[in-house]
Design a protein around this motif. Structure first.
Motif, PDB file in Angstrom:
ATOM      1  N   TYR A 284       0.845  -1.196   0.000  1.00 59.03           N
ATOM      2  CA  TYR A 284       0.000   0.000   0.000  1.00 59.03           C
ATOM      3  C   TYR A 284       0.878   1.243   0.000  1.00 59.03           C
ATOM      4  CZ  TYR A 284       1.022   0.667   4.978  1.00 59.03           C
ATOM      5  OH  TYR A 284       1.662   0.879   6.174  1.00 59.03           O
ATOM      6  N   LEU A 285       0.300   2.348  -0.453  1.00 63.20           N
ATOM      7  CA  LEU A 285       0.937   3.660  -0.385  1.00 63.20           C
ATOM      8  C   LEU A 285       0.036   4.591   0.411  1.00 63.20           C
ATOM      9  CD1 LEU A 285       2.168   4.171  -4.060  1.00 63.20           C
ATOM     10  CD2 LEU A 285       3.424   3.189  -2.141  1.00 63.20           C
ATOM     11  N   LEU A 286       0.636   5.271   1.384  1.00 59.77           N
ATOM     12  CA  LEU A 286      -0.123   6.165   2.254  1.00 59.77           C
ATOM     13  C   LEU A 286       0.102   7.600   1.781  1.00 59.77           C
ATOM     14  CD1 LEU A 286      -0.075   5.986   6.176  1.00 59.77           C
ATOM     15  CD2 LEU A 286      -0.974   7.855   4.810  1.00 59.77           C
ATOM     16  N   ILE A 287      -0.865   8.122   1.047  1.00 57.86           N
ATOM     17  CA  ILE A 287      -0.815   9.499   0.552  1.00 57.86           C
ATOM     18  C   ILE A 287      -1.086  10.429   1.725  1.00 57.86           C
ATOM     19  CG2 ILE A 287      -1.842  11.158  -1.044  1.00 57.86           C
ATOM     20  CD1 ILE A 287      -2.709   8.725  -2.768  1.00 57.86           C
ATOM     21  N   ASP A 288      -0.106  11.253   2.065  1.00 56.67           N
ATOM     22  CA  ASP A 288      -0.190  12.018   3.308  1.00 56.67           C
ATOM     23  C   ASP A 288      -0.656  13.451   3.066  1.00 56.67           C
ATOM     24  OD1 ASP A 288      -0.088  12.802   5.889  1.00 56.67           O
ATOM     25  OD2 ASP A 288       2.092  12.884   6.033  1.00 56.67           O
ATOM     26  N   ALA A 289      -1.974  13.641   3.101  1.00 60.74           N
ATOM     27  CA  ALA A 289      -2.545  14.978   2.945  1.00 60.74           C
ATOM     28  C   ALA A 289      -2.576  15.746   4.254  1.00 60.74           C
ATOM     29  CB  ALA A 289      -3.965  14.877   2.369  1.00 60.74           C
ATOM     30  N   GLU A 290      -2.091  15.119   5.348  1.00 60.22           N
ATOM     31  CA  GLU A 290      -1.995  15.842   6.614  1.00 60.22           C
ATOM     32  C   GLU A 290      -0.729  16.692   6.654  1.00 60.22           C
ATOM     33  OE1 GLU A 290      -1.927  15.162  11.459  1.00 60.22           O
ATOM     34  OE2 GLU A 290      -1.318  13.514  10.152  1.00 60.22           O
ATOM     35  N   HIS A 291       0.410  16.105   6.287  1.00 56.75           N
ATOM     36  CA  HIS A 291       1.680  16.821   6.376  1.00 56.75           C
ATOM     37  C   HIS A 291       2.281  17.160   5.013  1.00 56.75           C
ATOM     38  CE1 HIS A 291       1.984  16.542  10.699  1.00 56.75           C
ATOM     39  NE2 HIS A 291       1.770  15.241  10.664  1.00 56.75           N
ATOM     40  N   GLY A 292       1.810  16.521   3.950  1.00 60.38           N
ATOM     41  CA  GLY A 292       2.362  16.778   2.626  1.00 60.38           C
ATOM     42  C   GLY A 292       1.760  18.015   1.977  1.00 60.38           C
ATOM     43  N   PRO A 293       2.436  18.590   0.961  1.00 58.47           N
ATOM     44  CA  PRO A 293       1.952  19.788   0.264  1.00 58.47           C
ATOM     45  C   PRO A 293       0.901  19.429  -0.781  1.00 58.47           C
ATOM     46  CG  PRO A 293       4.043  19.119  -0.672  1.00 58.47           C
ATOM     47  CD  PRO A 293       3.752  18.158   0.455  1.00 58.47           C
ATOM     48  N   MET A 294      -0.286  19.091  -0.315  1.00 53.45           N
ATOM     49  CA  MET A 294      -1.310  18.522  -1.197  1.00 53.45           C
ATOM     50  C   MET A 294      -2.628  19.258  -1.086  1.00 53.45           C
ATOM     51  SD  MET A 294      -0.603  14.467  -0.658  1.00 53.45           S
ATOM     52  CE  MET A 294       1.078  13.912  -0.339  1.00 53.45           C
ATOM     53  N   ASN A 295      -3.356  19.239  -2.199  1.00 52.02           N
ATOM     54  CA  ASN A 295      -4.747  19.684  -2.219  1.00 52.02           C
ATOM     55  C   ASN A 295      -5.577  18.574  -2.846  1.00 52.02           C
ATOM     56  OD1 ASN A 295      -4.347  19.867  -5.027  1.00 52.02           O
ATOM     57  ND2 ASN A 295      -3.827  22.039  -4.899  1.00 52.02           N
ATOM     58  N   LEU A 296      -6.865  18.820  -3.014  1.00 53.20           N
ATOM     59  CA  LEU A 296      -7.739  17.773  -3.551  1.00 53.20           C
ATOM     60  C   LEU A 296      -7.292  17.325  -4.941  1.00 53.20           C
ATOM     61  CD1 LEU A 296     -11.174  19.218  -2.402  1.00 53.20           C
ATOM     62  CD2 LEU A 296     -10.026  17.206  -1.472  1.00 53.20           C
ATOM     63  N   GLN A 297      -6.881  18.276  -5.789  1.00 53.18           N
ATOM     64  CA  GLN A 297      -6.481  17.914  -7.143  1.00 53.18           C
ATOM     65  C   GLN A 297      -5.230  17.051  -7.150  1.00 53.18           C
ATOM     66  OE1 GLN A 297      -8.127  18.639 -10.212  1.00 53.18           O
ATOM     67  NE2 GLN A 297      -6.685  17.031 -10.811  1.00 53.18           N
ATOM     68  N   SER A 298      -4.235  17.393  -6.319  1.00 58.47           N
ATOM     69  CA  SER A 298      -3.001  16.600  -6.320  1.00 58.47           C
ATOM     70  C   SER A 298      -3.239  15.204  -5.754  1.00 58.47           C
ATOM     71  CB  SER A 298      -1.892  17.323  -5.559  1.00 58.47           C
ATOM     72  OG  SER A 298      -2.224  17.492  -4.203  1.00 58.47           O
ATOM     73  N   VAL A 299      -4.136  15.082  -4.779  1.00 57.64           N
ATOM     74  CA  VAL A 299      -4.482  13.753  -4.269  1.00 57.64           C
ATOM     75  C   VAL A 299      -5.195  12.942  -5.346  1.00 57.64           C
ATOM     76  CG1 VAL A 299      -5.888  12.483  -2.589  1.00 57.64           C
ATOM     77  CG2 VAL A 299      -4.518  14.438  -1.847  1.00 57.64           C
ATOM     78  N   LEU A 300      -6.108  13.586  -6.065  1.00 61.68           N
ATOM     79  CA  LEU A 300      -6.792  12.907  -7.163  1.00 61.68           C
ATOM     80  C   LEU A 300      -5.793  12.424  -8.215  1.00 61.68           C
ATOM     81  CD1 LEU A 300      -9.325  12.078  -8.741  1.00 61.68           C
ATOM     82  CD2 LEU A 300      -9.471  14.431  -9.593  1.00 61.68           C
ATOM     83  N   ASP A 301      -4.828  13.267  -8.563  1.00 60.31           N
ATOM     84  CA  ASP A 301      -3.814  12.869  -9.548  1.00 60.31           C
ATOM     85  C   ASP A 301      -3.030  11.656  -9.071  1.00 60.31           C
ATOM     86  OD1 ASP A 301      -4.596  15.014 -11.105  1.00 60.31           O
ATOM     87  OD2 ASP A 301      -2.945  16.315 -10.481  1.00 60.31           O
ATOM     88  N   GLN A 302      -2.718  11.607  -7.789  1.00 58.38           N
ATOM     89  CA  GLN A 302      -1.968  10.476  -7.253  1.00 58.38           C
ATOM     90  C   GLN A 302      -2.814   9.203  -7.217  1.00 58.38           C
ATOM     91  OE1 GLN A 302       0.832  11.698  -3.817  1.00 58.38           O
ATOM     92  NE2 GLN A 302      -0.587  13.417  -4.027  1.00 58.38           N
ATOM     93  N   LEU A 303      -4.083   9.338  -6.872  1.00 53.09           N
ATOM     94  CA  LEU A 303      -4.972   8.169  -6.892  1.00 53.09           C
ATOM     95  C   LEU A 303      -5.036   7.574  -8.293  1.00 53.09           C
ATOM     96  CD1 LEU A 303      -7.926   9.457  -4.667  1.00 53.09           C
ATOM     97  CD2 LEU A 303      -6.295   7.646  -4.081  1.00 53.09           C
ATOM     98  N   ARG A 304      -5.109   8.440  -9.298  1.00 55.58           N
ATOM     99  CA  ARG A 304      -5.163   7.954 -10.673  1.00 55.58           C
ATOM    100  C   ARG A 304      -3.836   7.327 -11.093  1.00 55.58           C
ATOM    101  NH1 ARG A 304      -8.622  13.154 -12.927  1.00 55.58           N
ATOM    102  NH2 ARG A 304     -10.682  12.162 -12.786  1.00 55.58           N
ATOM    103  N   ALA A 305      -2.725   7.890 -10.635  1.00 59.10           N
ATOM    104  CA  ALA A 305      -1.419   7.338 -10.997  1.00 59.10           C
ATOM    105  C   ALA A 305      -1.204   5.960 -10.387  1.00 59.10           C
ATOM    106  CB  ALA A 305      -0.319   8.294 -10.533  1.00 59.10           C
TER     107      ALA A 305
END
Length: 272
Positions: A48-69
Motif C-alpha cells: 500500500y501507499l499512504l498518501i499524506d494529505a496531513e503533512h504533505g503539500p497537497m490539495n484535492l487535485q493533487s491527491v486525485l492525480d496520485q490516486l489515478r497514478a
C-alpha cells in the motif's frame, strides 16, 4: 452502452476475504504530492501507499492525480486526511479515496465522528453526490448509495497518551476498521519528543496493539527503523509503514553526494 463496475479493493481487503494476503502487510508514505513519484512508488512492490494529505503539500487535485497514478498498479492507495472534519472527509471520499486514515483521534467520540463522516444519512452525515463523483464512478457503481461502506476502509490514528489510554474504547466503535499508531506524536505528548524508541513510547505502542487486536480490528504502526518494525510485528501488528518517498530521496542523495564529493575532498564517504 454504460459501463458498470465496482471500485478496486480497499485496504481492509488486504486482510479479509478471498484476496487477503495472509502475511505481514508493508507500505510507505507518499509525501511529495507528485503523481509521478507516486507512480514510481506504486511499482515498487509495496502493498500500500499512504498518501499524506496531513503533512504533505497537497490539495484535492493533487491527491486525485496520485490516486489515478496508483490505480494501474497492485498497491492499494490510502489517504491520510488533514484532520477529523466531515466536510474534508466527504471531499476525499468523493475523489474516490476508498481507504482513509483520520489523524488525532483521542477518544471514542472522535472515532464515532469519523464513522459518521463516511456514512450517508440516517446513519451518518456524508453528503450525497454519487452522480457527480469519482467515488461511485459517476453512478456506474451499482447501488453505490446502499453499498458505499462495503468499499471503504476507515482507520483512525492513535498518536497521543490520551488516545493510548482510550485505545480499547476507540477500537470498539462500530464502523472503525482499524487503528494506525503514530509513535512520533505519541512521544511528543509523553514529553519525549523525537524519542520514538523510548521504552515508555514502545510500551504505549504495544499496549495499543494488544487492545486493538483484542477488539478484532486491524492495527498497524509507523516504524522506519527495521528493528523497531520487526519488534512491533512480533507484538502483533498487522501492518507496518516502513518509509517515505521524501526520506528515501533525502538519504539516497546524501549518500550519493558523500560517495563522490566526500572522496573528491579527500574526506572519504560520510557516515549516515
Amino acid at each position: 452502452m454504460s459501463f458498470r463496475v465496482d471500485p478496486p479493493r480497499s485496504f481492509k481487503d488486504l486482510f479479509h476475504g478471498e484476496h487477503a494476503l495472509g502475511r505481514t502487510v508493508a507500505g510507505m508514505f507518499v509525501c511529495s504530492g507528485d503523481a509521478s513519484v507516486a507512480e514510481i512508488c506504486a511499482g515498487s512492490g509495496m502493498d500500500y501507499l499512504l498518501i499524506d494529505a496531513e503533512h504533505g503539500p497537497m490539495n484535492l487535485q493533487s491527491v486525485l492525480d496520485q490516486l489515478r497514478a496508483i490505480a494501474g498498479y497492485p498497491a492499494v492507495p490510502v489517504v491520510r486526511v488533514p484532520f477529523n472534519d466531515p466536510v474534508l472527509i466527504k471531499q476525499f471520499l468523493d475523489l474516490g479515496a476508498q481507504s482513509l486514515i483520520v489523524p488525532m483521534v483521542n477518544n471514542a467520540d472522535d472515532a464515532a465522528a469519523a464513522v459518521s463522516a463516511i456514512r450517508y444519512a440516517p446513519a451518518g452525515v456524508r453528503g450525497v453526490g454519487s452522480a457527480l463523483a469519482r467515488s461511485a464512478r459517476w453512478n456506474r457503481v451499482p447501488d453505490y448509495l446502499t453499498r458505499a461502506e462495503d468499499f471503504l476502509t476507515l482507520l483512525v490514528q492513535v498518536e497521543s497518551a490520551e488516545a493510548v489510554e482510550n485505545a480499547a474504547a476507540i477500537a470498539a466503535v462500530d464502523g472503525i476498521d482499524g487503528v494506525f499508531i503514530g509513535p512520533s506524536d505519541l512521544s511528543a505528548t509523553m514529553g519525549l519528543i523525537g524519542q520514538q524508541s523510548h521504552p515508555d513510547v514502545v510500551a504505549g505502542v504495544k499496549q495499543t496493539i494488544a487492545e486493538v487486536k483484542a477488539a478484532g480490528k486491524i492495527v498497524g504502526v509507523n516504524a522506519f527503523v527495521e528493528s523497531q518494525a520487526q519488534d512491533y510485528l512480533v507484538a502483533g501488528a498487522d501492518f507496518v509503514n516502513v518509509g517515505a518517498d521524501v526520506a528515501l530521496l533525502a538519504r539516497g542523495t546524501e549518500a550519493l553526494a558523500a560517495r563522490f564529493i566526500g572522496e573528491a575532498d579527500g574526506d572519504g564517504p560520510a557516515s549516515y
